[in-house]
Design an enzyme around this catalytic site. Structure first.
Site, short mmCIF file in Angstrom:
data_model
loop_
_atom_site.label_atom_id
_atom_site.label_comp_id
_atom_site.label_asym_id
_atom_site.label_seq_id
_atom_site.Cartn_x
_atom_site.Cartn_y
_atom_site.Cartn_z
CG ASP A 30 3.41 1.42 9.60
OD1 ASP A 30 3.06 2.07 10.24
OD2 ASP A 30 3.42 1.49 8.02
CB CYS B 161 -4.42 10.97 12.23
SG CYS B 161 -2.65 10.60 12.30
CE LYS C 34 -1.66 1.66 3.84
NZ LYS C 34 -1.35 3.24 4.43
CG ASN C 35 2.62 2.74 3.51
OD1 ASN C 35 1.44 2.94 3.36
ND2 ASN C 35 3.25 2.54 4.69
NE ARG D 119 1.07 10.44 10.44
CZ ARG D 119 0.80 9.36 9.72
NH1 ARG D 119 -0.37 8.76 10.11
NH2 ARG D 119 1.50 8.73 8.83
NE ARG E 225 -6.26 4.55 6.42
CZ ARG E 225 -5.28 4.74 7.02
NH1 ARG E 225 -5.28 4.81 8.50
NH2 ARG E 225 -3.97 5.14 6.52
C1 UD1 Z 1 4.68 6.76 6.19
C2 UD1 Z 1 3.88 5.61 6.10
C3 UD1 Z 1 3.28 5.18 7.53
C4 UD1 Z 1 4.32 4.57 8.47
C5 UD1 Z 1 5.30 5.94 8.31
C6 UD1 Z 1 6.53 5.92 9.39
C7 UD1 Z 1 2.76 5.86 4.00
C8 UD1 Z 1 1.64 6.24 2.91
N1 UD1 Z 1 2.76 5.89 5.15
O1 UD1 Z 1 4.07 7.78 6.73
O2 UD1 Z 1 2.43 4.02 7.11
O3 UD1 Z 1 3.93 4.81 9.88
O4 UD1 Z 1 5.47 6.40 7.23
O5 UD1 Z 1 7.40 4.62 8.68
O6 UD1 Z 1 3.97 5.48 3.45
N2 UD1 Z 1 7.35 14.23 10.40
C9 UD1 Z 1 7.71 15.66 10.70
N3 UD1 Z 1 7.39 16.54 9.49
C10 UD1 Z 1 7.03 16.15 8.60
C11 UD1 Z 1 6.80 14.76 8.14
C12 UD1 Z 1 6.80 13.86 9.07
O7 UD1 Z 1 8.15 15.90 11.83
O8 UD1 Z 1 7.07 17.01 7.53
C13 UD1 Z 1 7.47 13.25 11.28
C14 UD1 Z 1 6.20 12.39 11.80
O9 UD1 Z 1 5.49 13.19 12.55
C15 UD1 Z 1 6.89 11.28 12.40
C16 UD1 Z 1 8.14 10.98 11.53
O10 UD1 Z 1 8.66 12.36 11.05
O11 UD1 Z 1 7.20 11.39 13.75
C17 UD1 Z 1 8.09 10.08 10.48
O12 UD1 Z 1 6.90 10.42 9.70
P1 UD1 Z 1 6.67 10.00 8.23
O13 UD1 Z 1 7.67 9.14 7.61
O14 UD1 Z 1 6.61 11.32 7.25
O15 UD1 Z 1 5.34 9.13 7.99
P2 UD1 Z 1 4.40 9.26 6.71
O16 UD1 Z 1 5.27 9.46 5.62
O17 UD1 Z 1 3.29 10.24 7.12
#
Ligand code: UD1
Length: 422
Positions: A309, A117, A22-23, A122, A401
């Protein structure tokens, strides 16, 4: 709202086909916004996140069609609307992945800011920092929308590390945007997840010039355009990990087909410490376990560390270990809604900050429980598989999802599980 009924105690045995990731599917589908031709994607799972993104992409002018053979055909037919509205974005945070492609291809992207969420706030600061480094003008406008504009994006060196390490979707977003930029972009502290590498592999097949994806330093030479192409996405390592736990928690034996162990080193390392046997033959992986489960310590980390995850699913497993385990969540410190629900099933868990102490118990007991997020739901299903009596899992739209027909896959290998529609 549908719910699941699970009667625990059956040993699982048989073969499970692992779906596409999915990701990986979500950013690759978003990347098709940049292609001049038709993209044919294979292995895209039928899960509700994919449905939501398809809906959004259609609003943004793309034809998205699922073929009889399962392939997803995608082609942009109208570039008139570049506004991803709140109604769809709030349903799925990964909608943010359209921002980079829209900006790069159309010069403008208006995307509703995704809210918090169930697994915590996030932020999207890293996405915006990267796009600004490429020369985008980024503003918060009406109604919580972010408006990004750029006549031309220009390659630049940037550091995308954040408070919690690298960001998967920020890396994807910025890498996509830089693909159609001018000159060379370098992303330092890039996320190394296999899904980032898969996106880069897809983009390269479509004509991009990206090297280093899968490492913390990604180099992107901008190209003028991307063509249509065919692409097969990687298997879902989180679904595979969930079924590995299903085998271990029921003291069963499962053969996982379409499973890439090289993407799961952090996971298999822990599972073997817990006492599972894991053998692989190409992309076929056999997982079995003895009755006795050893307690372990787990800390979630960016790839190749143990994935956040799978934290909830391993917590369910460790509830039955012979001793005390410690699980620390370092990526999403608030990702612990399953703790209370597992407690309702007899688990002994104590949370202190981002850490949960897990005291192994002899048995779990069925109970009505409430799913709170995607992976927490999976943990409750796993606990239900071994609990004495019936577990009723509500709010399973979270599960839908990201898991393709999980109850059918589990029932096919001997679980007593059914979906009840209401
Ligand atoms: C993706 C995955 C999700 C997984 C996560 C971590 C997808 C669609 N989803 O989510 O299943 O749990 O990676 O492996 O691929 N952060 C910031 N600033 C930002 C973005 C992120 O501080 O601009 C922080 C987040 O709050 C979190 C960490 O960075 O603590 C990692 O998040 P991130 O890797 O961005 O998660 P997603 O990409 O949303």
């Amino acid at each position: 709202m549908d719910y699941l009924l699970v009667n625990g105690g059956k040993r699982l045995r048989g073969t499970v086909q692992i779906s596409g990731a999915k990701n990986a599917a979500l950013p690759i589908m978003a990347a098709c916004l940049m292609s001049e031709g038709q993209c044919v994607l294979r292995g895209i799972p039928s899960v509700s996140d994919v449905e939501h993104l398809s809906l959004l992409l259609r609003q943004l002018g793309m034809r998205v069609e699922r073929q009889e053979d399962g392939a997803l055909h995608m082609q942009v037919v109208d570039e008139g609307n570049s506004h991803a509205e709140y109604e769809l974005v709030r349903k799925m945070r990964a909608s943010i992945c359209v921002m980079g492609p829209l900006l790069a291809k159309r010069g403008v992207a208006q995307v509703s800011m995704p809210g918090g969420c169930a697994i915590g706030d996030r932020p999207i600061d890293l996405h915006l920092r990267g796009l600004e480094a490429l020369g985008a003008d980024v503003q918060l406008v009406d109604q919580g929308d972010i408006l990004c504009k750029a006549k031309t994006l220009r390659g630049a060196e940037m550091f995308l590390g954040g408070h919690f390490g690298s960001s998967v979707t920020a890396t994807c977003n910025v890498m996509m945007a830089a693909t159609l930029g001018q000159g060379t972009a370098v992303i330092e502290a890039a996320a190394c997840e296999p899904e980032v590498k898969d996106l880069a592999d897809f983009l390269n097949v479509a004509g991009a010039q990206i090297t280093g994806a899968g490492t913390p330093r990604i180099v992107i030479e901008g190209v003028d355009s991307l063509a249509g192409c065919e692409y097969q996405i990687i298997p879902d390592r989180i679904e595979a990990g969930t079924f590995m736990v299903a085998a271990a928690i029921t003291n069963g034996e499962l053969v996982l087909e379409n499973c890439r162990l090289e993407h799961m080193i952090g996971v298999t390392h822990k599972l073997r410490q817990i006492g599972a046997n894991i053998e692989s033959n190409g992309d076929k992986v056999t997982v079995s376990s003895a009755r006795h489960l050893e307690p372990v310590e787990i800390t979630t980390q960016p790839y190749p560390g143990f994935p956040t995850d799978l934290q909830a699913q391993f917590m369910a497993l460790l509830c039955l270990a012979d001793g005390n385990s410690v699980i620390t969540e370092k990526i999403f410190p608030d990702r612990s809604m399953h703790v209370g629900e597992l407690g309702r099933m007899g688990a002994r868990l104590r949370k202190e900050g981002p850490t949960v102490m897990v005291e192994g118990v002899k048995r779990l007991t069925g109970a009505p429980v409430m799913a709170s997020d995607l992976r927490a739901s999976a943990a409750l299903v796993l606990a239900g598989l071994i609990a004495k009596g019936t577990t009723e899992i509500n709010r399973i739209y979270h599960l839908d999802r990201g898991y393709e027909r999980i109850e059918e896959k589990l029932a096919a290998v001997g679980a007593n599980i059914k979906r009840v529609e209401r």
